[in-house]
Design a protein around this motif. Structure first.
Motif, mmCIF file in Angstrom:
data_model
loop_
_atom_site.group_PDB
_atom_site.id
_atom_site.type_symbol
_atom_site.label_atom_id
_atom_site.label_comp_id
_atom_site.label_asym_id
_atom_site.label_seq_id
_atom_site.Cartn_x
_atom_site.Cartn_y
_atom_site.Cartn_z
ATOM 1 N N VAL A 1 18.926 -27.782 9.040
ATOM 2 C CA VAL A 1 18.394 -27.062 7.884
ATOM 3 C C VAL A 1 19.696 -27.378 6.792
ATOM 4 C CG1 VAL A 1 17.758 -25.043 6.425
ATOM 5 C CG2 VAL A 1 16.695 -25.833 8.543
ATOM 6 N N PHE A 2 20.882 -26.793 7.228
ATOM 7 C CA PHE A 2 21.975 -27.034 6.436
ATOM 8 C C PHE A 2 22.752 -28.132 6.237
ATOM 9 C CE2 PHE A 2 21.891 -22.575 7.163
ATOM 10 C CZ PHE A 2 22.103 -21.794 5.954
ATOM 11 N N LEU A 3 22.616 -29.067 7.219
ATOM 12 C CA LEU A 3 23.464 -30.559 7.331
ATOM 13 C C LEU A 3 22.626 -31.605 6.724
ATOM 14 C CD1 LEU A 3 25.266 -30.105 10.544
ATOM 15 C CD2 LEU A 3 26.192 -29.502 8.243
ATOM 16 N N ASN A 4 21.138 -31.262 6.947
ATOM 17 C CA ASN A 4 20.154 -32.520 6.351
ATOM 18 C C ASN A 4 19.266 -31.960 4.998
ATOM 19 O OD1 ASN A 4 18.172 -34.493 6.340
ATOM 20 N ND2 ASN A 4 17.162 -33.801 8.134
ATOM 21 N N HIS A 5 19.458 -32.469 4.315
ATOM 22 C CA HIS A 5 18.962 -32.298 2.829
ATOM 23 C C HIS A 5 17.262 -32.422 2.992
ATOM 24 C CE1 HIS A 5 22.956 -31.418 1.172
ATOM 25 N NE2 HIS A 5 23.306 -32.194 1.463
ATOM 26 N N HIS A 6 17.057 -33.311 3.646
ATOM 27 C CA HIS A 6 15.652 -33.755 3.865
ATOM 28 C C HIS A 6 14.887 -33.162 5.174
ATOM 29 C CE1 HIS A 6 16.265 -36.558 0.553
ATOM 30 N NE2 HIS A 6 17.469 -37.022 1.109
ATOM 31 N N TRP A 7 15.501 -32.054 5.404
ATOM 32 C CA TRP A 7 15.016 -31.481 6.802
ATOM 33 C C TRP A 7 13.460 -31.080 6.788
ATOM 34 C CZ3 TRP A 7 12.662 -26.659 6.334
ATOM 35 C CH2 TRP A 7 12.673 -25.785 5.016
ATOM 36 N N GLU A 8 12.592 -30.941 5.695
ATOM 37 C CA GLU A 8 11.261 -30.823 5.581
ATOM 38 C C GLU A 8 10.631 -31.827 5.933
ATOM 39 O OE1 GLU A 8 9.630 -29.116 1.996
ATOM 40 O OE2 GLU A 8 11.449 -27.902 1.556
ATOM 41 N N GLN A 9 11.189 -33.000 5.791
ATOM 42 C CA GLN A 9 10.543 -34.480 6.483
ATOM 43 C C GLN A 9 10.610 -34.395 8.028
ATOM 44 O OE1 GLN A 9 12.342 -37.483 4.580
ATOM 45 N NE2 GLN A 9 11.925 -37.099 2.451
ATOM 46 N N ASP A 10 11.419 -33.643 8.838
ATOM 47 C CA ASP A 10 11.493 -33.583 9.993
ATOM 48 C C ASP A 10 10.253 -32.884 10.584
ATOM 49 O OD1 ASP A 10 13.662 -35.068 10.076
ATOM 50 O OD2 ASP A 10 15.006 -33.369 10.386
ATOM 51 N N PHE A 11 9.480 -31.815 9.794
ATOM 52 C CA PHE A 11 8.452 -30.964 10.385
ATOM 53 C C PHE A 11 7.094 -31.717 9.532
ATOM 54 C CE2 PHE A 11 12.109 -28.373 10.035
ATOM 55 C CZ PHE A 11 12.083 -27.939 11.342
ATOM 56 N N PRO A 12 5.901 -31.420 10.149
ATOM 57 C CA PRO A 12 4.812 -31.834 9.884
ATOM 58 C C PRO A 12 4.255 -31.129 8.439
ATOM 59 C CG PRO A 12 4.542 -31.353 12.071
ATOM 60 C CD PRO A 12 5.857 -30.782 11.857
ATOM 61 N N LYS A 13 3.451 -31.597 7.750
ATOM 62 C CA LYS A 13 3.180 -30.775 6.439
ATOM 63 C C LYS A 13 2.128 -29.697 6.626
ATOM 64 C CE LYS A 13 0.519 -31.749 2.242
ATOM 65 N NZ LYS A 13 -0.449 -32.524 1.487
ATOM 66 N N ASP A 14 2.761 -28.368 5.992
ATOM 67 C CA ASP A 14 2.388 -27.428 6.198
ATOM 68 C C ASP A 14 1.243 -27.262 5.225
ATOM 69 O OD1 ASP A 14 1.998 -24.784 6.967
ATOM 70 O OD2 ASP A 14 3.248 -23.884 5.441
ATOM 71 N N VAL A 15 -0.116 -27.021 5.659
ATOM 72 C CA VAL A 15 -1.278 -27.006 4.928
ATOM 73 C C VAL A 15 -1.442 -25.649 4.451
ATOM 74 C CG1 VAL A 15 -2.562 -29.137 5.973
ATOM 75 C CG2 VAL A 15 -2.761 -26.598 6.990
ATOM 76 N N SER A 16 -0.788 -24.730 4.997
ATOM 77 C CA SER A 16 -1.276 -23.473 4.539
ATOM 78 C C SER A 16 -0.083 -23.055 3.419
ATOM 79 C CB SER A 16 -0.802 -22.222 5.742
ATOM 80 O OG SER A 16 0.617 -22.414 6.161
ATOM 81 N N GLY A 17 0.928 -23.750 3.005
ATOM 82 C CA GLY A 17 1.772 -23.265 2.092
ATOM 83 C C GLY A 17 2.862 -22.261 2.291
ATOM 84 N N ASN A 18 2.735 -21.714 3.457
ATOM 85 C CA ASN A 18 3.530 -20.435 3.894
ATOM 86 C C ASN A 18 5.071 -21.111 4.039
ATOM 87 O OD1 ASN A 18 1.796 -18.137 3.943
ATOM 88 N ND2 ASN A 18 0.682 -19.507 5.555
ATOM 89 N N LEU A 19 5.289 -22.016 4.557
ATOM 90 C CA LEU A 19 6.515 -22.601 4.682
ATOM 91 C C LEU A 19 7.214 -22.567 3.167
ATOM 92 C CD1 LEU A 19 8.961 -23.709 6.405
ATOM 93 C CD2 LEU A 19 7.919 -25.990 6.334
#
Length: 205
Positions: free
Chosen positions: A108-126
């Protein structure tokens, strides 16, 4: 003296372990709240088969909360019983958890595009959690550091208790001095009466 030190380390380990348990309970409560919100939005439970994508963030958060609670229970049992297998298992689980948390934090701290490493969160809670952490970064930072410190100290205390070993009964060097106080619980320690027999005495027939 050794028993007092051992009891002190047991109490401290239980205290730090309880902090991890409280964090797990909070995560379970938040996961249940996300499930309730999902049901209101979709009219279905996230555990039911539906056409909606899998809300992986809800599953992950709820699962981590349950894992934290299980670790707390196992740590309490290990600290209370001082069983070698329980302590080894507890240390292994906490070590793996610390490694996983370290990898995720570094990503999370070193990769500025860390959200792309996870699937899309359809709930929006992330996204909501990300916004909340950004707005309350100092508070969340100290909460996270407290949980990590509690886990690390619990791991170290488990190592110390494993090195100290379980409670042992204290035996005295001279068992003969205390034999008379221990044997009556097992057998009658009273001496049998002495009967003098006259060899010249013959009973009348």
């Amino acid at each position: 003296m050794g028993s007092l030190i051992r009891s002190f380390f047991q109490s401290v380990m239980k205290m730090f372990n309880a902090i991890v348990g409280m964090a797990g309970i909070a995560m379970v409560i938040y996961g249940l709240w996300m499930i309730r919100v999902w049901q209101k939005q979709t009219g279905q439970s996230p555990f039911d088969d539906s056409d909606y994508p899998v809300p992986w963030f809800i599953y992950t958060f709820l699962g981590l909360g349950v894992i934290f609670c299980v670790i707390t229970c196992s740590g309490h049992i290990a600290a209370e019983t001082l069983n070698g297998c329980c302590l080894y298992l507890y240390m292994m689980i906490v070590f793996l958890l610390l490694v996983l948390e370290g990898v995720v934090t570094a990503d999370v701290f070193l990769n500025h595009h860390w959200e792309q490493d996870f699937p899309k969160d359809v709930s929006g809670n992330l996204h909501e959690l990300k916004v909340f952490v950004g707005e309350n970064f100092d508070f969340c930072k100290w909460i996270g550091l407290s949980i990590l410190a509690a886990q690390g100290l619990s791991f170290l205390l488990a190592m110390v208790l494993k090195a100290m070993g379980p409670h042992r009964e204290r035996y005295y060097d001279s068992d003969e001095e205390y034999a008379s106080t221990r044997h009556p619980l097992l057998r009658n320690s009273a001496n049998p009466p002495h009967v003098a027999v006259d060899p010249l005495y013959m009973p009348n027939k």
